[in-house]
Scaffold this motif. Structure first.
Motif, PDB file in Angstrom:
ATOM      1  N   LYS A   1       0.717  -1.210  -0.089  1.00 19.78           N
ATOM      2  CA  LYS A   1       0.166  -0.167   0.107  1.00 19.78           C
ATOM      3  C   LYS A   1       0.603   0.799  -0.009  1.00 19.78           C
ATOM      4  O   LYS A   1       1.746   1.403   0.224  1.00 19.78           O
ATOM      5  CB  LYS A   1      -0.924   0.181   1.145  1.00 19.78           C
ATOM      6  CG  LYS A   1      -0.364   0.008   2.680  1.00 19.78           C
ATOM      7  CD  LYS A   1      -1.035  -0.132   3.521  1.00 19.78           C
ATOM      8  CE  LYS A   1      -0.744  -0.577   4.813  1.00 19.78           C
ATOM      9  NZ  LYS A   1      -1.533  -0.543   5.912  1.00 19.78           N
TER      10      LYS A   1
ATOM     11  N   ALA B   1      -2.630  -5.919  -5.407  1.00 12.80           N
ATOM     12  CA  ALA B   1      -2.132  -4.429  -4.695  1.00 12.80           C
ATOM     13  C   ALA B   1      -1.815  -3.488  -5.803  1.00 12.80           C
ATOM     14  O   ALA B   1      -1.435  -2.489  -5.381  1.00 12.80           O
ATOM     15  CB  ALA B   1      -2.047  -4.560  -3.555  1.00 12.80           C
TER      16      ALA B   1
ATOM     17  N   ASP C   1      -8.343  -2.873   2.769  1.00 17.10           N
ATOM     18  CA  ASP C   1      -8.510  -2.181   0.834  1.00 17.10           C
ATOM     19  C   ASP C   1      -7.616  -2.042  -0.198  1.00 17.10           C
ATOM     20  O   ASP C   1      -8.282  -1.415  -1.257  1.00 17.10           O
ATOM     21  CB  ASP C   1      -8.686  -0.343   1.282  1.00 17.10           C
ATOM     22  CG  ASP C   1      -9.517   0.611   2.132  1.00 17.10           C
ATOM     23  OD1 ASP C   1     -10.535  -0.561   2.745  1.00 17.10           O
ATOM     24  OD2 ASP C   1      -9.249   1.570   2.782  1.00 17.10           O
ATOM     25  N   TYR C   2      -6.305  -2.842  -0.073  1.00 14.39           N
ATOM     26  CA  TYR C   2      -5.883  -3.466  -0.764  1.00 14.39           C
ATOM     27  C   TYR C   2      -5.612  -4.105  -0.387  1.00 14.39           C
ATOM     28  O   TYR C   2      -4.658  -5.294  -1.812  1.00 14.39           O
ATOM     29  CB  TYR C   2      -4.110  -2.581  -0.934  1.00 14.39           C
ATOM     30  CG  TYR C   2      -4.307  -1.139  -1.004  1.00 14.39           C
ATOM     31  CD1 TYR C   2      -3.834  -0.867  -1.780  1.00 14.39           C
ATOM     32  CD2 TYR C   2      -4.622  -0.674   0.477  1.00 14.39           C
ATOM     33  CE1 TYR C   2      -3.919   1.028  -1.957  1.00 14.39           C
ATOM     34  CE2 TYR C   2      -4.521   0.672   0.443  1.00 14.39           C
ATOM     35  CZ  TYR C   2      -4.467   1.164  -0.470  1.00 14.39           C
ATOM     36  OH  TYR C   2      -4.117   2.711  -1.328  1.00 14.39           O
TER      37      TYR C   2
ATOM     38  N   VAL D   1      -3.754  -1.598  -8.016  1.00 13.90           N
ATOM     39  CA  VAL D   1      -4.223  -0.427  -6.690  1.00 13.90           C
ATOM     40  C   VAL D   1      -3.654   0.612  -6.731  1.00 13.90           C
ATOM     41  O   VAL D   1      -4.030   1.588  -7.140  1.00 13.90           O
ATOM     42  CB  VAL D   1      -4.925  -0.792  -5.405  1.00 13.90           C
ATOM     43  CG1 VAL D   1      -5.650   0.758  -4.704  1.00 13.90           C
ATOM     44  CG2 VAL D   1      -6.127  -1.675  -5.896  1.00 13.90           C
ATOM     45  N   VAL D   2      -1.885   0.591  -6.714  1.00  7.63           N
ATOM     46  CA  VAL D   2      -1.377   1.872  -6.415  1.00  7.63           C
ATOM     47  C   VAL D   2      -1.183   2.219  -7.719  1.00  7.63           C
ATOM     48  O   VAL D   2      -1.449   3.725  -7.398  1.00  7.63           O
ATOM     49  CB  VAL D   2       0.349   1.472  -6.040  1.00  7.63           C
ATOM     50  CG1 VAL D   2       1.000   2.682  -5.613  1.00  7.63           C
ATOM     51  CG2 VAL D   2      -0.281   0.091  -3.933  1.00  7.63           C
TER      52      VAL D   2
ATOM     53  N   HIS E   1      -8.856   5.502  -5.421  1.00  5.44           N
ATOM     54  CA  HIS E   1      -8.882   4.529  -5.364  1.00  5.44           C
ATOM     55  C   HIS E   1      -9.834   3.429  -6.244  1.00  5.44           C
ATOM     56  O   HIS E   1     -10.953   4.351  -6.645  1.00  5.44           O
ATOM     57  CB  HIS E   1      -9.632   4.195  -4.626  1.00  5.44           C
ATOM     58  CG  HIS E   1      -9.559   2.302  -3.489  1.00  5.44           C
ATOM     59  ND1 HIS E   1      -9.675   1.666  -4.010  1.00  5.44           N
ATOM     60  CD2 HIS E   1      -8.886   1.896  -3.170  1.00  5.44           C
ATOM     61  CE1 HIS E   1      -9.561  -0.397  -3.273  1.00  5.44           C
ATOM     62  NE2 HIS E   1      -8.710   0.229  -2.772  1.00  5.44           N
TER      63      HIS E   1
END
Length: 494
Positions: free
Chosen positions: A157, A218, A195-196, A221-222, A232
């Motif tokens: 994250k 993940a 959240d990830y 997402v980043v 997000h």
């Protein structure tokens, strides 16, 4: 057993040494400078965390080190990963920690700080699209080297990632908390962030077989947040009230609203830049957030794709023609301009405009303007006199409205009752007479009630007496309320 501290004798490999000043202390251990090794630091585990339990993990990390050499640029050394170099033992030969490259933390910042443009500007961090693409490409390359040795971050994250402000190289810290592949054994990562966390692991437990697909999710997402103003990929506007309100719930329900085919449950964030991304990147995101975990792009695939956009010589990212500080993908509209215009328009509409009241009636104003256009209008002195009279009239009307508002409404005002006309002495007399009257009536009702309960002469008389007794009881209850509650309250309020 107590933990070593500054000045304690230690052994690094076969060589004796001492711990220097303390740099940082965390939950698992503390980091010290090493006077004999200026380019290295030592992480010493706290005694309460049982240092021997880390022995096999650190040994496995030494055996399978990722190929991430330090970068030299402009005479400065950039450490990309704080990976163990050697085991540290105390004077008795017991394992207490490890050494790792000395990383200049003061010259780095969290990736989290660069996601939001306002926060990045306040911290003096880069905000251009080219810088963020470069940062994303470097992150993917570091993870690719880590994954090549079958090590995984798992708790990946932005707040756990750091980068050098001068070069945009990624710096990975706390590597002993990663999922480490040993020789015939895996050392799992102890934690993750919901959240990830990939959709399949929002429902089922994350297993060893799924750690790489978790890292791929993940990472996507980043990267999405880096390239899309910190948004997000599972945020947006719900289309119905059945959409979960929390990010983990939306991940679980696969509410990804930025795909090329859209989403039935979510609408994109209005300021999202996903529509201005190249098709190649959008396809990668669609695979990363699709239904098939095995189809998620690897870190190496992300690195190859992003590196092409990060190279200025390729011309895939260009400077905006309207704003020189904006950048956008070649052949696409400027997402920063779109976002800025939308935010400005929203802020303008959100601020209520003050209502201006013209001192002159609309008809008078229109007539005056028409006369002025014909050259037959009133003189300046006449206009001032008329304006003064109009202002006085408005002031009188406003005073009358305020006076009318101050008076109680006839429909609401309470009409005076008979009780309000009684004097205070009369109220005292009534307060004494009403209980006496109530006692007399109660005595009469009691006698009449007893007479009705006497043996009836016929069944019809008994039936009628029961009805009369019922009504008499109800009347007595009403009388009690009148004399005990209503009358005292009336006397007290008046």
């Amino acid at each position: 057993m107590s933990s070593p501290s500054t000045g304690s004798r230690i052994q690094i490999g076969p060589r004796p040494s001492r711990l220097g000043p303390l740099i940082k202390s965390g939950g698992a251990g503390s980091v010290y400078l090493l006077p004999d090794y200026p380019d290295s630091v030592a992480k010493i585990y706290h005694a309460r965390v049982d240092p021997p339990s880390y022995t096999d993990r650190v040994e496995a990390m030494l055996q399978l080190r990722p190929k991430l050499p330090d970068q030299l640029e402009g005479g400065k050394r950039y450490v990309q990963i704080a990976w163990p170099d050697a085991v540290v033992r105390d004077e008795r030969g017991r394992f207490i920690g490890f050494t790792m490259p000395a990383l200049d933390v003061d010259s780095t910042s969290e990736v989290e700080q660069v996601l939001q443009e306002r926060q990045a500007r306040a911290a003096g961090l880069p905000v251009g699209l080219g810088h963020k693409v470069t940062l994303a490409a470097n992150l993917a390359s570091v993870l690719a080297a880590l994954h090549a040795q079958h090590h995984y971050v798992v708790d990946l994250k932005p707040v756990n990632l750091r980068f050098y402000r001068a070069s945009l190289y990624i710096a990975l810290l706390d590597c002993d908390g990663f999922s480490i592949q040993g020789l015939g054994r895996r050392f799992h990562a102890p934690q993750f962030t919901p959240d990830y966390l990939a959709p399949e692991y929002q429902v089922h437990t994350l297993t060893e077989a799924g750690e790489e697909t978790q890292d791929r999710f993940a990472l996507a997402v980043v990267i999405f947040q880096l390239l899309n103003f910190g948004i997000h990929p599972y945020s947006g506007r719900p289309k119905h009230d059945r959409v979960p309100t929390d990010v983990p719930g939306r991940i679980r329900e696969r509410c990804y609203a930025y795909g090329r085919r859209g989403n039935a449950a979510m609408e994109p964030n209005p300021v999202s830049a996903h529509a201005m991304m190249p098709v190649q990147l959008r396809d990668l995101f669609d695979r990363a957030f699709g239904q098939t975990p095995a189809a998620r792009p690897s870190s190496a695939e992300w690195g190859d794709a992003l590196r092409a956009y990060a190279q200025p010589s390729r011309g895939l990212i260009v400077v905006c023609a309207k704003h020189r500080e904006h950048q956008h993908y070649a052949g696409q509209s400027c997402a920063s301009c779109m976002r800025q215009e939308l935010l400005t328009r929203t802020a303008r509409n959100a601020v209520p405009r003050p209502k201006t009241v013209s001192p002159l009636p609309p008809i008078w104003t229109a007539a005056t303007r028409a006369a002025a256009a014909r050259g037959t209008g009133p003189t300046r002195a006449q206009l001032q006199a008329q304006l003064q009279a109009q202002l006085q009239l408005q002031a009188q009307m406003q005073a009358q409205m305020q006076a009318a508002q101050a008076r109680p409404s006839p429909a609401v005002a309470r009409a005076p009752g008979r009780m309000s006309r009684f004097s205070s002495r009369m109220r005292v007399v009534l307060a004494l007479l009403f209980p006496l009257a109530f006692a007399f009536i109660a005595q009469f009702v009691q006698g009449y009630y007893a007479a009705l309960r006497a043996a009836p002469q016929s069944p019809f008389d008994g039936w009628m007496n029961a009805i009369l007794m019922t009504f008499l009881g109800l009347a007595f209850v009403v009388g009690c309320y009148f004399f005990v509650v209503a009358v005292p309250r009336r006397l007290n309020n008046r």
